[in-house]
Design an enzyme around this catalytic site. Structure first.
Site, mmCIF file in Angstrom:
data_model
loop_
_atom_site.group_PDB
_atom_site.id
_atom_site.type_symbol
_atom_site.label_atom_id
_atom_site.label_comp_id
_atom_site.label_asym_id
_atom_site.label_seq_id
_atom_site.Cartn_x
_atom_site.Cartn_y
_atom_site.Cartn_z
ATOM 1 N N SER A 75 14.998 -29.860 60.690
ATOM 2 C CA SER A 75 15.579 -30.603 60.398
ATOM 3 C C SER A 75 15.714 -31.304 61.375
ATOM 4 O O SER A 75 15.729 -33.313 60.968
ATOM 5 C CB SER A 75 17.010 -30.592 60.051
ATOM 6 O OG SER A 75 17.577 -29.284 60.999
ATOM 7 N N THR A 85 8.325 -30.428 62.415
ATOM 8 C CA THR A 85 8.615 -29.551 61.423
ATOM 9 C C THR A 85 9.999 -29.447 61.441
ATOM 10 O O THR A 85 10.244 -28.852 62.563
ATOM 11 C CB THR A 85 7.963 -29.017 60.642
ATOM 12 O OG1 THR A 85 6.708 -28.908 59.906
ATOM 13 C CG2 THR A 85 8.668 -28.178 59.225
ATOM 14 N N GLU A 96 2.138 -25.592 64.214
ATOM 15 C CA GLU A 96 3.063 -26.073 65.440
ATOM 16 C C GLU A 96 2.450 -26.004 66.279
ATOM 17 O O GLU A 96 2.494 -27.470 67.610
ATOM 18 C CB GLU A 96 4.763 -25.931 65.244
ATOM 19 C CG GLU A 96 5.153 -26.918 64.253
ATOM 20 C CD GLU A 96 7.110 -26.076 63.932
ATOM 21 O OE1 GLU A 96 7.601 -26.658 63.239
ATOM 22 O OE2 GLU A 96 7.342 -25.188 64.369
ATOM 23 N N LYS A 137 9.517 -21.271 68.603
ATOM 24 C CA LYS A 137 10.357 -22.148 67.445
ATOM 25 C C LYS A 137 9.627 -21.090 66.148
ATOM 26 O O LYS A 137 9.541 -19.906 66.624
ATOM 27 C CB LYS A 137 8.608 -22.974 67.004
ATOM 28 C CG LYS A 137 9.469 -24.598 68.675
ATOM 29 C CD LYS A 137 8.581 -24.816 68.477
ATOM 30 C CE LYS A 137 8.016 -26.422 67.462
ATOM 31 N NZ LYS A 137 9.091 -26.427 66.629
HETATM 32 O O1 LIG Z 1 9.923 -24.458 64.158
HETATM 33 C C1 LIG Z 1 10.498 -25.223 63.223
HETATM 34 C C2 LIG Z 1 9.904 -24.859 62.113
HETATM 35 O O2 LIG Z 1 9.094 -23.422 61.837
HETATM 36 C C3 LIG Z 1 11.526 -26.149 63.597
HETATM 37 O O3 LIG Z 1 11.272 -26.584 64.788
HETATM 38 C C4 LIG Z 1 12.907 -25.142 64.533
HETATM 39 O O4 LIG Z 1 12.785 -24.368 63.935
HETATM 40 C C5 LIG Z 1 13.707 -26.415 64.285
HETATM 41 O O5 LIG Z 1 14.398 -27.015 63.331
HETATM 42 P P1 LIG Z 1 15.692 -27.348 62.737
HETATM 43 O O6 LIG Z 1 15.624 -28.600 64.177
HETATM 44 O O7 LIG Z 1 15.251 -27.515 61.267
HETATM 45 O O8 LIG Z 1 16.918 -26.521 64.015
#
Ligand SMILES: O=C(CO)[C@H](O)[C@H](O)COP(=O)(O)O
Length: 228
Positions: free
Chosen positions: A31, A29, A107, A98
């Protein structure tokens, strides 16, 4: 200066290109993961890539449905060939924080099911020690909020319930119906020890320390991709 989204996209595309037909794939999950999912959708449509995927959040599930990526229910999946996800902090041992997107409980389950767990990120996520920039996200059973707060506080953290998701008043509620909080420990000297202490707290359903789980990091830098 390199565009951050370009870096995330480069890492996502490279990881998606590693997937082979016949694989079962855990989809993270965030971006960066969304760029990887987009490339997988493209490969399914243009190359006829055949995979079965498991999603870690509603946001990834919705993206998969839009792109025609075949999904299995997490509850039916025993084991995965590979899982790919983003991270908020990555230390030199590939330990992670995370959970910025509040998806860390699912996750971590999905990561634990995979033979290979690959992290994709831009180089801003690299840290010397976990906790340098990020608090540790927690997922807490609502009825246990006071006792978990008390115990996490005794471990040395300042804990804040996450509030204010766009479009909704009140606390952030996870996809599994629980409260999300952020525990500020500062830099974490012994992440293994903190991981095991947090794992012992009843009602703390999940936390964002991913210790010894990642097999590979694909890090997009302005000078190209680093893999380690
Ligand atoms: O742990 C997460 C979500 O719970 C995401 O993988 C993490 O925050 C990285 O996100 P991004 O790629 O948007 O920086």
């Amino acid at each position: 200066m390199a565009d951050l989204n370009e870096l995330k996209k480069n890492a996502g595309i490279l990881a998606a290109n590693k997937i082979e037909s016949g694989m079962t794939v855990g989809l993270g999950t965030g971006s960066t993961a969304a760029y990887m999912v987009a490339r997988l959708g493209e490969r399914i449509q243009t190359e006829g890539l055949k995979i079965q995927a498991v999603s870690t959040s509603w946001s990834t599930t919705i993206q998969c449905r839009q792109l025609g990526i075949p999904l299995m229910d997490l509850g039916d999946a025993e084991h995965l060939d590979i899982a790919i996800d983003g991270a908020d902090e990555i230390d030199p041992q590939k330990n992670l924080i995370k959970g910025r997107g509040a998806a860390h409980l699912l996750e971590k389950i999905v990561a634990s099911m995979a033979d290979h767990y690959i992290i994709i990120a831009d180089d801003g996520k690299k840290v010397k020690q976990l906790g340098e920039k990020f608090a540790v996200p927690l997922e807490i059973l609502p009825n246990a909020i006071a006792s978990v707060t008390y115990k996490v506080h005794k471990l040395g953290a300042d804990l804040q319930i996450r509030m204010g998701a766009p479009g909704k008043d009140g606390p952030v509620i996870s996809d599994s119906g629980n409260l999300i909080a952020d525990a500020k420990f500062g830099t974490i000297n012994d992440p293994e020890k903190l991981d095991s202490e947090l794992n012992k707290i009843p009602g703390l359903l999940g936390h964002g320390l991913f210790i010894g789980m990642a097999n590979k990091v694909i890090l997009a830098t302005p000078n190209g991709i680093e893999e380690w």
